[in-house]
Scaffold this active site. Sequence first.
Site, PDB file in Angstrom:
ATOM      1  N   GLU A   1      -9.343 -57.792  -1.196  1.00 38.86           N
ATOM      2  CA  GLU A   1      -9.686 -57.065  -2.428  1.00 38.86           C
ATOM      3  C   GLU A   1      -8.713 -55.909  -2.659  1.00 38.86           C
ATOM      4  O   GLU A   1      -8.356 -55.190  -1.731  1.00 38.86           O
ATOM      5  CB  GLU A   1     -11.114 -56.538  -2.306  1.00 38.86           C
ATOM      6  CG  GLU A   1     -11.593 -55.719  -3.488  1.00 38.86           C
ATOM      7  CD  GLU A   1     -12.919 -55.024  -3.223  1.00 38.86           C
ATOM      8  OE1 GLU A   1     -13.562 -54.601  -4.189  1.00 38.86           O
ATOM      9  OE2 GLU A   1     -13.300 -54.900  -2.031  1.00 38.86           O
TER      10      GLU A   1
ATOM     11  N   LYS B   1     -14.516 -58.985 -11.501  1.00 34.44           N
ATOM     12  CA  LYS B   1     -15.800 -58.726 -10.854  1.00 34.44           C
ATOM     13  C   LYS B   1     -16.883 -58.502 -11.895  1.00 34.44           C
ATOM     14  O   LYS B   1     -16.693 -57.750 -12.855  1.00 34.44           O
ATOM     15  CB  LYS B   1     -15.676 -57.509  -9.933  1.00 34.44           C
ATOM     16  CG  LYS B   1     -16.879 -57.278  -9.023  1.00 34.44           C
ATOM     17  CD  LYS B   1     -16.622 -56.139  -8.054  1.00 34.44           C
ATOM     18  CE  LYS B   1     -17.785 -55.941  -7.096  1.00 34.44           C
ATOM     19  NZ  LYS B   1     -17.560 -54.822  -6.159  1.00 34.44           N
TER      20      LYS B   1
ATOM     21  N   CYS C   1     -16.137 -58.591  -3.069  1.00 37.35           N
ATOM     22  CA  CYS C   1     -16.804 -57.578  -2.254  1.00 37.35           C
ATOM     23  C   CYS C   1     -18.300 -57.852  -2.158  1.00 37.35           C
ATOM     24  O   CYS C   1     -18.722 -58.927  -1.774  1.00 37.35           O
ATOM     25  CB  CYS C   1     -16.505 -56.180  -2.803  1.00 37.35           C
ATOM     26  SG  CYS C   1     -16.945 -54.855  -1.654  1.00 37.35           S
TER      27      CYS C   1
END
Length: 530
Positions: A287, A351, A404
């Site tokens: 990430e 995301k 994440c």
Amino acid sequence: MERLAGKVMLLWGVRRIMLAIAAGAIGALALPPFGFFGAFFVSFTLLVWLMDGLASHPDGGWLARLRSAFLLGWLFGLGYFVAGLWWLGNALLVEADEFAWALPLAVLGLPAVLGLFYGLATALASTLWSDGFGRLAALALGFGIAEWLRSFVATGFPWSAIGYGAMPMPVMMQSAGVIGLFGVSTLAVLVFSVPALFGTQRGLKTGIAAGLLLLCIHFGYGAYRLNITPDGGGEGEAVVRLVQPVVDQSRKLQNADRTDIFEEHLALSDAPPEAGGRRPDIIVWPETSVPFILTENQDALARIADVLDEGQVLVAGAVRVEYIGAGSTPRYYNSVYVVDDAGQILAASDKVHLTPFGEYVPFENWLRDWGIDNLVSLPGGFTAAAVRSLLPLPGGQSLYPLICYEAIFPQEITEDITRATAILNITNDAWFGDTPGPYQHFLQARVRAVETGLPLIRGANSGISAVVDSFGRVSDGLAFNQKGFIDAPLKDATVPSWNNSARLTHFCLILFSMFLIAALARMGFKTGTN
């Protein structure tokens, strides 16, 4: 046991408060890196006896008992979440001069809020409490509902759900494919509470029989699933290289070091395979590993093209920027890119589920006035994507990206998962140092693989990076803080036990069963026939 149970029931005041907190804290030993699931037997046995102590004082009135039950569950939750989530405070110490003041909010404030859900669980259980096996079903019902609510209320935070304590190894993970995390959590509370019956005797035979049956099904189904499926694959599988650079978080925040960090990633990507190993087809960076706005840095894309061999692709986490119009504030996205050997961006995905206080500030207008800001400094924070986009690869594979902590949400898995060949989870757990956090995160991501029947590709800056098969078994990986890379074949997907909709239906049926058992026991208790 009866004597001990009696002493626990009769505790009052400070000793009762301390034991409730301690009971919750003991349960945290069931979570990684310890994985001692037996700790929950102690934890929930004590909680049942403490609840019995409330039921033995009927003179306070219904509302007073409900309030006392809620407080008891909240104290239990406070102990559990402080012991299990204290490591969150480590992220605030990366830039201690700016964020250390908020340490009590992370270490005590968040657990206090999460404890409200467990307070709700025990309050609900108290309305159906009896003196036999039925009260265990009431407690399981309350915790099942609480864990489900915890997954979406106020954007949700189902970290360290009770069910994870019942799934420390692959043979114990397979039940999640049938009843989901929340179904496992509900039945786990029922089983973990069974030893409490030794202290009161009523319902003991029923409880032992039910507990042993559920444990046999849990282990037996897991063993069956693992034994009927070979652990391996053919020579035609894609080979994935996971790059784990172990870049210190404070260093990542220093803009002056960006080029060196980028070159470190490239060097690990360009290293030759180990003796006898195949050249990787897919290279994965963690990430936000690209320290530039990639679409605005052609030199960086050219360097990637220099490193990649023909046919190779790079899958890398990066910040994506979007300009809406002249003079407007740019929007930043936490994204993942697919880059080919010509330095072209083939696909991107943003995301969807942002991390509160890490990527955006809830109630921003009010909290910023109090000096509360994101850990990651960007103008206006990150923007959440409206939808999740699959990442198609040139070889015909398609990755389902979970960036994440998106991997901790079972409901983040949409029907698009059926078009994917693997789950991609990239993360940067370096924020939390060598604490239980990265180990807990890894376990939760592995359970998503079991639920979906897809292999998992997990790339982390500091670890734990691994390729995991669709049964939660680690094919190969890098330990926490182990700098380097691994090349591992990507296992084939399997047919999942059930889809998300079916697992939710099974969970609801479990809740209904717990309610029915608890309600019947409660009616029997009231009429003297229990």
